[in-house]
Design an enzyme around this catalytic site. Structure first.
Site, PDB file in Angstrom:
ATOM      1  N   VAL A  51       2.811   7.430 -14.186  1.00 49.92           N
ATOM      2  CA  VAL A  51       3.554   6.457 -14.992  1.00 49.92           C
ATOM      3  C   VAL A  51       4.189   5.368 -13.832  1.00 49.92           C
ATOM      4  O   VAL A  51       4.372   4.401 -13.981  1.00 49.92           O
ATOM      5  CB  VAL A  51       4.666   7.172 -15.590  1.00 49.92           C
ATOM      6  CG1 VAL A  51       5.836   6.287 -16.123  1.00 49.92           C
ATOM      7  CG2 VAL A  51       4.206   8.213 -16.661  1.00 49.92           C
ATOM      8  N   LYS A  55       2.397   4.384 -11.343  1.00 47.53           N
ATOM      9  CA  LYS A  55       1.339   3.438 -11.090  1.00 47.53           C
ATOM     10  C   LYS A  55       1.172   2.604 -12.310  1.00 47.53           C
ATOM     11  O   LYS A  55       0.762   1.356 -12.313  1.00 47.53           O
ATOM     12  CB  LYS A  55       0.112   4.233 -10.754  1.00 47.53           C
ATOM     13  CG  LYS A  55       0.264   4.889  -9.320  1.00 47.53           C
ATOM     14  CD  LYS A  55       0.440   3.856  -8.076  1.00 47.53           C
ATOM     15  CE  LYS A  55       0.247   4.470  -6.696  1.00 47.53           C
ATOM     16  NZ  LYS A  55       0.492   3.747  -5.573  1.00 47.53           N
ATOM     17  N   ALA A  82       4.186  12.018 -13.490  1.00 52.84           N
ATOM     18  CA  ALA A  82       5.223  11.050 -12.822  1.00 52.84           C
ATOM     19  C   ALA A  82       4.396  10.072 -11.930  1.00 52.84           C
ATOM     20  O   ALA A  82       4.600   8.936 -11.998  1.00 52.84           O
ATOM     21  CB  ALA A  82       6.285  11.806 -11.939  1.00 52.84           C
ATOM     22  N   TYR A  83       3.235  10.468 -11.314  1.00 49.20           N
ATOM     23  CA  TYR A  83       2.502   9.644 -10.518  1.00 49.20           C
ATOM     24  C   TYR A  83       1.759   8.390 -11.206  1.00 49.20           C
ATOM     25  O   TYR A  83       2.021   7.312 -11.041  1.00 49.20           O
ATOM     26  CB  TYR A  83       1.550  10.277  -9.471  1.00 49.20           C
ATOM     27  CG  TYR A  83       0.444   9.515  -8.750  1.00 49.20           C
ATOM     28  CD1 TYR A  83       0.950   9.099  -7.416  1.00 49.20           C
ATOM     29  CD2 TYR A  83      -0.773   9.212  -9.106  1.00 49.20           C
ATOM     30  CE1 TYR A  83       0.115   8.187  -6.638  1.00 49.20           C
ATOM     31  CE2 TYR A  83      -1.568   8.369  -8.174  1.00 49.20           C
ATOM     32  CZ  TYR A  83      -0.916   7.887  -7.045  1.00 49.20           C
ATOM     33  OH  TYR A  83      -1.857   7.277  -6.359  1.00 49.20           O
ATOM     34  N   GLN A 143      10.754  15.213  -9.291  1.00 49.62           N
ATOM     35  CA  GLN A 143       9.514  14.607  -8.930  1.00 49.62           C
ATOM     36  C   GLN A 143       9.317  13.274  -9.666  1.00 49.62           C
ATOM     37  O   GLN A 143       8.968  12.385  -8.926  1.00 49.62           O
ATOM     38  CB  GLN A 143       8.122  15.516  -9.271  1.00 49.62           C
ATOM     39  CG  GLN A 143       8.099  16.929  -8.648  1.00 49.62           C
ATOM     40  CD  GLN A 143       6.633  17.459  -8.853  1.00 49.62           C
ATOM     41  OE1 GLN A 143       5.702  16.729  -8.994  1.00 49.62           O
ATOM     42  NE2 GLN A 143       6.418  18.545  -8.380  1.00 49.62           N
ATOM     43  N   LYS A 188       2.204  17.239  -4.117  1.00 56.57           N
ATOM     44  CA  LYS A 188       1.033  18.112  -4.220  1.00 56.57           C
ATOM     45  C   LYS A 188       0.937  18.745  -5.761  1.00 56.57           C
ATOM     46  O   LYS A 188       2.078  19.033  -6.282  1.00 56.57           O
ATOM     47  CB  LYS A 188       0.874  19.081  -3.194  1.00 56.57           C
ATOM     48  CG  LYS A 188       0.669  18.432  -1.994  1.00 56.57           C
ATOM     49  CD  LYS A 188      -0.754  17.920  -1.501  1.00 56.57           C
ATOM     50  CE  LYS A 188      -0.370  17.160  -0.280  1.00 56.57           C
ATOM     51  NZ  LYS A 188      -1.392  16.098  -0.185  1.00 56.57           N
ATOM     52  N   ASN A 206       0.963  -1.240  -0.093  1.00 54.13           N
ATOM     53  CA  ASN A 206       0.119  -0.169   0.001  1.00 54.13           C
ATOM     54  C   ASN A 206       0.856   1.215  -0.014  1.00 54.13           C
ATOM     55  O   ASN A 206       0.474   2.290  -0.574  1.00 54.13           O
ATOM     56  CB  ASN A 206      -0.985  -0.026   1.196  1.00 54.13           C
ATOM     57  CG  ASN A 206      -1.369   1.364   1.460  1.00 54.13           C
ATOM     58  OD1 ASN A 206      -2.444   1.807   0.907  1.00 54.13           O
ATOM     59  ND2 ASN A 206      -0.848   2.043   2.525  1.00 54.13           N
TER      60      ASN A 206
HETATM   61  P1  NAP Z   1      -1.277   8.848   2.781  1.00 52.28           P
HETATM   62  O1  NAP Z   1      -2.274   9.142   3.351  1.00 52.28           O
HETATM   63  O2  NAP Z   1      -0.277   9.903   2.354  1.00 52.28           O
HETATM   64  O3  NAP Z   1      -0.456   7.629   3.378  1.00 52.28           O
HETATM   65  C1  NAP Z   1       0.616   6.910   2.611  1.00 52.28           C
HETATM   66  C2  NAP Z   1       1.339   5.803   3.514  1.00 52.28           C
HETATM   67  O4  NAP Z   1       2.469   5.476   3.028  1.00 52.28           O
HETATM   68  C3  NAP Z   1       1.689   6.457   4.915  1.00 52.28           C
HETATM   69  O5  NAP Z   1       1.576   5.591   6.039  1.00 52.28           O
HETATM   70  C4  NAP Z   1       3.293   6.855   4.495  1.00 52.28           C
HETATM   71  O6  NAP Z   1       3.895   6.704   5.614  1.00 52.28           O
HETATM   72  C5  NAP Z   1       3.528   5.555   3.877  1.00 52.28           C
HETATM   73  N1  NAP Z   1       4.792   5.721   3.080  1.00 52.28           N
HETATM   74  C6  NAP Z   1       5.237   6.511   2.116  1.00 52.28           C
HETATM   75  N2  NAP Z   1       6.564   6.343   1.713  1.00 52.28           N
HETATM   76  C7  NAP Z   1       6.798   5.283   2.625  1.00 52.28           C
HETATM   77  C8  NAP Z   1       8.146   4.478   2.487  1.00 52.28           C
HETATM   78  N3  NAP Z   1       9.144   4.796   1.704  1.00 52.28           N
HETATM   79  N4  NAP Z   1       7.982   3.470   3.226  1.00 52.28           N
HETATM   80  C9  NAP Z   1       7.287   3.142   4.159  1.00 52.28           C
HETATM   81  N5  NAP Z   1       6.284   3.724   4.260  1.00 52.28           N
HETATM   82  C10 NAP Z   1       5.812   4.961   3.245  1.00 52.28           C
HETATM   83  O7  NAP Z   1      -1.825   8.082   1.475  1.00 52.28           O
HETATM   84  P2  NAP Z   1      -2.924   7.204   0.912  1.00 52.28           P
HETATM   85  O8  NAP Z   1      -4.153   7.910   0.301  1.00 52.28           O
HETATM   86  O9  NAP Z   1      -3.670   6.422   2.170  1.00 52.28           O
HETATM   87  O10 NAP Z   1      -2.597   6.296  -0.017  1.00 52.28           O
HETATM   88  C11 NAP Z   1      -2.232   4.788   0.089  1.00 52.28           C
HETATM   89  C12 NAP Z   1      -1.952   4.156  -1.420  1.00 52.28           C
HETATM   90  O11 NAP Z   1      -3.088   4.277  -1.983  1.00 52.28           O
HETATM   91  C13 NAP Z   1      -0.936   4.940  -2.007  1.00 52.28           C
HETATM   92  O12 NAP Z   1      -0.188   3.889  -2.871  1.00 52.28           O
HETATM   93  C14 NAP Z   1      -1.537   5.665  -2.866  1.00 52.28           C
HETATM   94  O13 NAP Z   1      -1.042   5.864  -4.281  1.00 52.28           O
HETATM   95  C15 NAP Z   1      -3.157   4.847  -3.144  1.00 52.28           C
HETATM   96  N6  NAP Z   1      -3.949   5.602  -3.656  1.00 52.28           N
HETATM   97  C16 NAP Z   1      -4.461   6.651  -3.133  1.00 52.28           C
HETATM   98  C17 NAP Z   1      -5.667   7.104  -3.617  1.00 52.28           C
HETATM   99  C18 NAP Z   1      -6.324   8.502  -2.808  1.00 52.28           C
HETATM  100  O14 NAP Z   1      -7.363   8.937  -3.439  1.00 52.28           O
HETATM  101  N7  NAP Z   1      -6.114   8.660  -1.433  1.00 52.28           N
HETATM  102  C19 NAP Z   1      -6.147   6.989  -4.877  1.00 52.28           C
HETATM  103  C20 NAP Z   1      -5.669   5.943  -5.487  1.00 52.28           C
HETATM  104  C21 NAP Z   1      -4.484   5.335  -5.128  1.00 52.28           C
HETATM  105  P3  NAP Z   1       4.265   8.348   6.406  1.00 52.28           P
HETATM  106  O15 NAP Z   1       3.235   8.684   7.381  1.00 52.28           O
HETATM  107  O16 NAP Z   1       5.674   7.808   6.922  1.00 52.28           O
HETATM  108  O17 NAP Z   1       4.667   9.247   5.250  1.00 52.28           O
END
Ligand code: NAP
Length: 277
Positions: A196, A198, A193-194, A106, A96, A90
């Site tokens: 690509v 994914k 970038a995001y 980025q 941003k 995950n």
């Molecule tokens: P989020 O609230 O920003 O949470 C991201 C999580 O990943 C946080 O726990 C963060 O830890 C962790 N993380 C980032 N880099 C890391 C690393 N190097 N090692 C370990 N943990 C790391 O984002 P989210 O929305 O929950 O996203 C979760 C997943 O869903 C992501 O893959 C995202 O691309 C995908 N996604 C999200 C959405 C959406 O609408 N939110 C839509 C499509 C896909 P820290 O707290 O330490 O930063």
């Protein structure tokens, strides 16, 4: 040591969708659920929050950008559980929209975590998957939209059923190199970038599912990529339509596919339905 005990691991689960996935797995998965975080304090606080809700997640540190950290988790899982039953990749990041960091930086940073580090976790943990194991790679619908914006040549490569992991890695590296030279659009890439990164996660999932078919067919390990939807987290912001709990639904559905089913496998899944790639 009890290697018969079942275990589920979720990367990047101290907050957001990952945290909601852990919460739901604590309720529905029969076995230990491991909440991981790169930061010890943030991880332990998340475990404490679940404890207050009467849920018992275990904590293990994991920074997916740090190979040593991945290998320490791998050794722990091997020693304590004799393998892994559920892996949810995950952890991910996104700049941003308003961020002024140059695009090629980025591209490099986003690709590193979302694609290369996710791949490193898979390289280390997929060999540990137990029979009937379930692997969920949290990609995004942005992978599908970005694929549609690639040149026909790139689209053909990313949709190929014979693309190798090495070829995919080469393409992801080329994207970053092309952004550095300022020629990525000329070379057929979309300007995201995001997106690509994914594409990389979705195609990697298709490749890994194929590898499982070739090497471990009888074990019925199911591996899929998915989109959680547009979810209110620090990444997507407060205007998103889904709560983190709603965002966890499709990943948890894939993580808990029952032992008697053989699909979906190697698919991109959104709202619990297979989408065309
Ligand atoms: P989020 O609230 O920003 O949470 C991201 C999580 O990943 C946080 O726990 C963060 O830890 C962790 N993380 C980032 N880099 C890391 C690393 N190097 N090692 C370990 N943990 C790391 O984002 P989210 O929305 O929950 O996203 C979760 C997943 O869903 C992501 O893959 C995202 O691309 C995908 N996604 C999200 C959405 C959406 O609408 N939110 C839509 C499509 C896909 P820290 O707290 O330490 O930063």
């Amino acid at each position: 040591m009890s290697s018969s005990r079942r275990v589920a691991v979720v990367t990047g689960s101290n907050k957001g969708i990952g945290f909601a996935i852990v919460r739901d797995l604590c309720k529905k998965f029969s076995g230990d659920v491991i909440l991981t975080s790169r930061d010890l304090t943030r991880g332990q606080e998340a475990v404490k929050k679940l404890k207050e809700e009467g849920l018992n997640a275990l904590f293990h540190q994991l920074d997916i950008d740090d190979l040593q950290s991945i290998r320490t988790l791998r050794d722990f899982l091997k020693e304590r559980y004799g393998g892994v039953d559920v892996l949810v990749n995950n952890a991910g990041m996104a700049f941003k929209e308003a961020d002024t960091t140059p695009f090629h930086i980025q591209a490099e940073v986003t690709m590193k975590t979302n694609f290369f580090s996710t791949r490193n976790v898979s390289t280390e943990l997929l060999p540990l998957m137990k029979p009937q194991g379930r692997v969920v790679n949290v990609s995004s619908v942005m992978s599908v939209r970005s694929l549609q914006k690639c040149s026909p040549e790139l689209q053909q490569k990313f949709r190929s059923d014979t693309i190798t992991e090495e070829e995919l890695v080469g393409l992801m590296e080329k994207f970053v190199e092309d952004t550095k030279k300022g020629v990525h659009e000329k070379e057929g890439w979309p300007n995201t970038a995001y997106g690509v990164s994914k594409i990389g996660v979705t195609v990697l999932s298709r490749i890994h599912a194929r590898q499982l078919n070739e090497k471990r067919k009888g074990d019925n390990i199911l591996l899929n990529a998915c989109c959680p939807g547009w979810v209110r987290t620090d990444m997507a912001g407060p205007k998103a339509t889904k709560s983190p709990e709603e965002g966890a639904e499709t990943p948890v559905y894939l993580a808990l596919l029952p032992p008697n089913v053989t699909e979906p496998h190697g698919q991109f899944v959104s709202e619990k339905k297979v989408e065309k790639w």
